[in-house]
Design a protein around this motif. Sequence first.
Motif, PDB file in Angstrom:
ATOM      1  N   LYS A  83      25.330  63.570   6.260  1.00  0.00           N
ATOM      2  CA  LYS A  83      24.202  63.738   5.349  1.00  0.00           C
ATOM      3  C   LYS A  83      24.705  64.039   3.935  1.00  0.00           C
ATOM      4  CE  LYS A  83      19.876  66.246   4.808  1.00  0.00           C
ATOM      5  NZ  LYS A  83      19.016  67.293   5.331  1.00  0.00           N
ATOM      6  N   GLU A  84      25.694  64.946   3.827  1.00  0.00           N
ATOM      7  CA  GLU A  84      26.254  65.291   2.514  1.00  0.00           C
ATOM      8  C   GLU A  84      26.848  64.058   1.837  1.00  0.00           C
ATOM      9  OE1 GLU A  84      29.134  68.376   3.178  1.00  0.00           O
ATOM     10  OE2 GLU A  84      27.618  69.852   3.764  1.00  0.00           O
ATOM     11  N   HIS A  85      27.631  63.299   2.602  1.00  0.00           N
ATOM     12  CA  HIS A  85      28.281  62.119   2.033  1.00  0.00           C
ATOM     13  C   HIS A  85      27.258  61.034   1.696  1.00  0.00           C
ATOM     14  CE1 HIS A  85      32.331  63.598   2.382  1.00  0.00           C
ATOM     15  NE2 HIS A  85      32.177  63.847   3.668  1.00  0.00           N
ATOM     16  N   THR A  86      26.220  60.928   2.508  1.00  0.00           N
ATOM     17  CA  THR A  86      25.168  59.958   2.206  1.00  0.00           C
ATOM     18  C   THR A  86      24.468  60.342   0.913  1.00  0.00           C
ATOM     19  OG1 THR A  86      24.838  59.508   4.571  1.00  0.00           O
ATOM     20  CG2 THR A  86      23.051  58.882   3.092  1.00  0.00           C
ATOM     21  N   ASN A  87      24.196  61.636   0.762  1.00  0.00           N
ATOM     22  CA  ASN A  87      23.571  62.110  -0.481  1.00  0.00           C
ATOM     23  C   ASN A  87      24.482  61.862  -1.681  1.00  0.00           C
ATOM     24  OD1 ASN A  87      21.287  62.954   0.877  1.00  0.00           O
ATOM     25  ND2 ASN A  87      21.946  65.078   1.045  1.00  0.00           N
ATOM     26  N   LYS A  88      25.782  62.157  -1.521  1.00  0.00           N
ATOM     27  CA  LYS A  88      26.728  61.906  -2.610  1.00  0.00           C
ATOM     28  C   LYS A  88      26.778  60.417  -2.947  1.00  0.00           C
ATOM     29  CE  LYS A  88      29.982  65.735  -1.940  1.00  0.00           C
ATOM     30  NZ  LYS A  88      31.364  66.069  -1.528  1.00  0.00           N
ATOM     31  N   LEU A  89      26.787  59.585  -1.898  1.00  0.00           N
ATOM     32  CA  LEU A  89      26.820  58.136  -2.120  1.00  0.00           C
ATOM     33  C   LEU A  89      25.571  57.681  -2.864  1.00  0.00           C
ATOM     34  CD1 LEU A  89      28.123  55.360  -1.643  1.00  0.00           C
ATOM     35  CD2 LEU A  89      26.904  55.281   0.540  1.00  0.00           C
ATOM     36  N   ASP A  90      24.411  58.189  -2.439  1.00  0.00           N
ATOM     37  CA  ASP A  90      23.166  57.839  -3.142  1.00  0.00           C
ATOM     38  C   ASP A  90      23.222  58.274  -4.599  1.00  0.00           C
ATOM     39  OD1 ASP A  90      22.206  56.777  -0.785  1.00  0.00           O
ATOM     40  OD2 ASP A  90      20.965  58.515  -0.271  1.00  0.00           O
ATOM     41  N   ASP A  91      23.720  59.492  -4.846  1.00  0.00           N
ATOM     42  CA  ASP A  91      23.847  59.986  -6.217  1.00  0.00           C
ATOM     43  C   ASP A  91      24.794  59.101  -7.037  1.00  0.00           C
ATOM     44  OD1 ASP A  91      22.145  62.043  -5.563  1.00  0.00           O
ATOM     45  OD2 ASP A  91      23.711  63.580  -5.395  1.00  0.00           O
ATOM     46  N   LEU A  92      25.922  58.745  -6.415  1.00  0.00           N
ATOM     47  CA  LEU A  92      26.891  57.903  -7.121  1.00  0.00           C
ATOM     48  C   LEU A  92      26.323  56.515  -7.403  1.00  0.00           C
ATOM     49  CD1 LEU A  92      30.192  58.855  -5.274  1.00  0.00           C
ATOM     50  CD2 LEU A  92      29.611  59.349  -7.654  1.00  0.00           C
ATOM     51  N   GLN A  93      25.580  55.966  -6.447  1.00  0.00           N
ATOM     52  CA  GLN A  93      24.986  54.649  -6.661  1.00  0.00           C
ATOM     53  C   GLN A  93      23.931  54.711  -7.768  1.00  0.00           C
ATOM     54  OE1 GLN A  93      23.762  53.730  -2.628  1.00  0.00           O
ATOM     55  NE2 GLN A  93      25.553  52.436  -2.290  1.00  0.00           N
ATOM     56  N   GLU A  94      23.155  55.789  -7.761  1.00  0.00           N
ATOM     57  CA  GLU A  94      22.145  55.961  -8.810  1.00  0.00           C
ATOM     58  C   GLU A  94      22.824  56.106 -10.168  1.00  0.00           C
ATOM     59  OE1 GLU A  94      18.758  59.230 -10.004  1.00  0.00           O
ATOM     60  OE2 GLU A  94      19.144  58.878  -7.869  1.00  0.00           O
ATOM     61  N   LYS A  95      23.889  56.910 -10.225  1.00  0.00           N
ATOM     62  CA  LYS A  95      24.624  57.095 -11.477  1.00  0.00           C
ATOM     63  C   LYS A  95      25.245  55.771 -11.920  1.00  0.00           C
ATOM     64  CE  LYS A  95      28.236  60.013 -13.511  1.00  0.00           C
ATOM     65  NZ  LYS A  95      28.816  58.996 -14.331  1.00  0.00           N
ATOM     66  N   ARG A  96      25.788  55.023 -10.961  1.00  0.00           N
ATOM     67  CA  ARG A  96      26.375  53.718 -11.281  1.00  0.00           C
ATOM     68  C   ARG A  96      25.313  52.784 -11.876  1.00  0.00           C
ATOM     69  NH1 ARG A  96      27.202  50.115  -6.445  1.00  0.00           N
ATOM     70  NH2 ARG A  96      24.992  49.992  -6.857  1.00  0.00           N
ATOM     71  N   ASP A  97      24.127  52.777 -11.253  1.00  0.00           N
ATOM     72  CA  ASP A  97      23.057  51.916 -11.772  1.00  0.00           C
ATOM     73  C   ASP A  97      22.650  52.329 -13.181  1.00  0.00           C
ATOM     74  OD1 ASP A  97      23.143  50.567  -9.371  1.00  0.00           O
ATOM     75  OD2 ASP A  97      21.374  51.561  -8.511  1.00  0.00           O
ATOM     76  N   LEU A  98      22.545  53.645 -13.417  1.00  0.00           N
ATOM     77  CA  LEU A  98      22.202  54.127 -14.762  1.00  0.00           C
ATOM     78  C   LEU A  98      23.300  53.776 -15.758  1.00  0.00           C
ATOM     79  CD1 LEU A  98      20.701  57.655 -13.937  1.00  0.00           C
ATOM     80  CD2 LEU A  98      19.463  55.621 -14.730  1.00  0.00           C
ATOM     81  N   ASP A  99      24.553  53.976 -15.331  1.00  0.00           N
ATOM     82  CA  ASP A  99      25.676  53.646 -16.217  1.00  0.00           C
ATOM     83  C   ASP A  99      25.716  52.150 -16.517  1.00  0.00           C
ATOM     84  OD1 ASP A  99      26.401  56.284 -16.341  1.00  0.00           O
ATOM     85  OD2 ASP A  99      28.072  56.122 -14.920  1.00  0.00           O
ATOM     86  N   LYS A 100      25.380  51.335 -15.528  1.00  0.00           N
ATOM     87  CA  LYS A 100      25.370  49.884 -15.736  1.00  0.00           C
ATOM     88  C   LYS A 100      24.284  49.512 -16.744  1.00  0.00           C
ATOM     89  CE  LYS A 100      25.351  45.416 -13.408  1.00  0.00           C
ATOM     90  NZ  LYS A 100      25.038  44.752 -14.627  1.00  0.00           N
ATOM     91  N   CYS A 101      23.117  50.131 -16.604  1.00  0.00           N
ATOM     92  CA  CYS A 101      22.044  49.869 -17.574  1.00  0.00           C
ATOM     93  C   CYS A 101      22.486  50.279 -18.975  1.00  0.00           C
ATOM     94  CB  CYS A 101      20.768  50.623 -17.177  1.00  0.00           C
ATOM     95  SG  CYS A 101      19.931  49.929 -15.756  1.00  0.00           S
ATOM     96  N   ARG A 102      23.104  51.445 -19.054  1.00  0.00           N
ATOM     97  CA  ARG A 102      23.590  51.931 -20.346  1.00  0.00           C
ATOM     98  C   ARG A 102      24.663  51.000 -20.909  1.00  0.00           C
ATOM     99  NH1 ARG A 102      26.617  57.019 -20.347  1.00  0.00           N
ATOM    100  NH2 ARG A 102      27.433  56.899 -22.440  1.00  0.00           N
ATOM    101  N   LEU A 103      25.575  50.571 -20.027  1.00  0.00           N
ATOM    102  CA  LEU A 103      26.635  49.651 -20.447  1.00  0.00           C
ATOM    103  C   LEU A 103      26.042  48.334 -20.930  1.00  0.00           C
ATOM    104  CD1 LEU A 103      29.650  48.925 -20.656  1.00  0.00           C
ATOM    105  CD2 LEU A 103      29.497  48.115 -18.295  1.00  0.00           C
TER     106      LEU A 103
END
Length: 145
Positions: free
Chosen positions: A80-100
């Motif tokens: 569960k912890e790793h799934t949450n971290k993965l979701d957070d990282l994917q969300e951050k990646r998507d935001l960073d991609k939009c910003r990029l």
Amino acid sequence: VESELSLQYEQDTAAAAANTSRRLYRKKLGHLERSIEQIKRKLAVDSTVNESTIKFLKNRQKTMDQRDKEWTAKFKREKKEHTNKLDDLQEKRDLDKCRLDALKARYDKEQLEERERLEMELKKAESLKNRRAEEMRMFNAASKI
């Protein structure tokens, strides 16, 4: 007398045979009783070992069941912890991609504007150079007149 002796002999022979049979019976019985005692001792040892083994294995099973529960709980928790971290990282990646993408578009726009500005400056400089050259020709032509 002879028949009496013969009878006595027969009785002694029968008594000796019976005595021999009794001794053989007792000997065999003693051997069997010792074998029975030896087997009983082995059985007692085997029973003790069996009971100890069963007790050990039951305790071991309890321990393994407990460890299984602990590891299963740990696995679920960490998953569960790793799934949450993965979701957070994917969300951050998507935001960073939009910003990029936004920054890249802005950079490309700025680069285009810079190229256009440089081209305009070059054209102005060329135009100014041509105008000055024309003025100089006109001035030289006017001064010859």
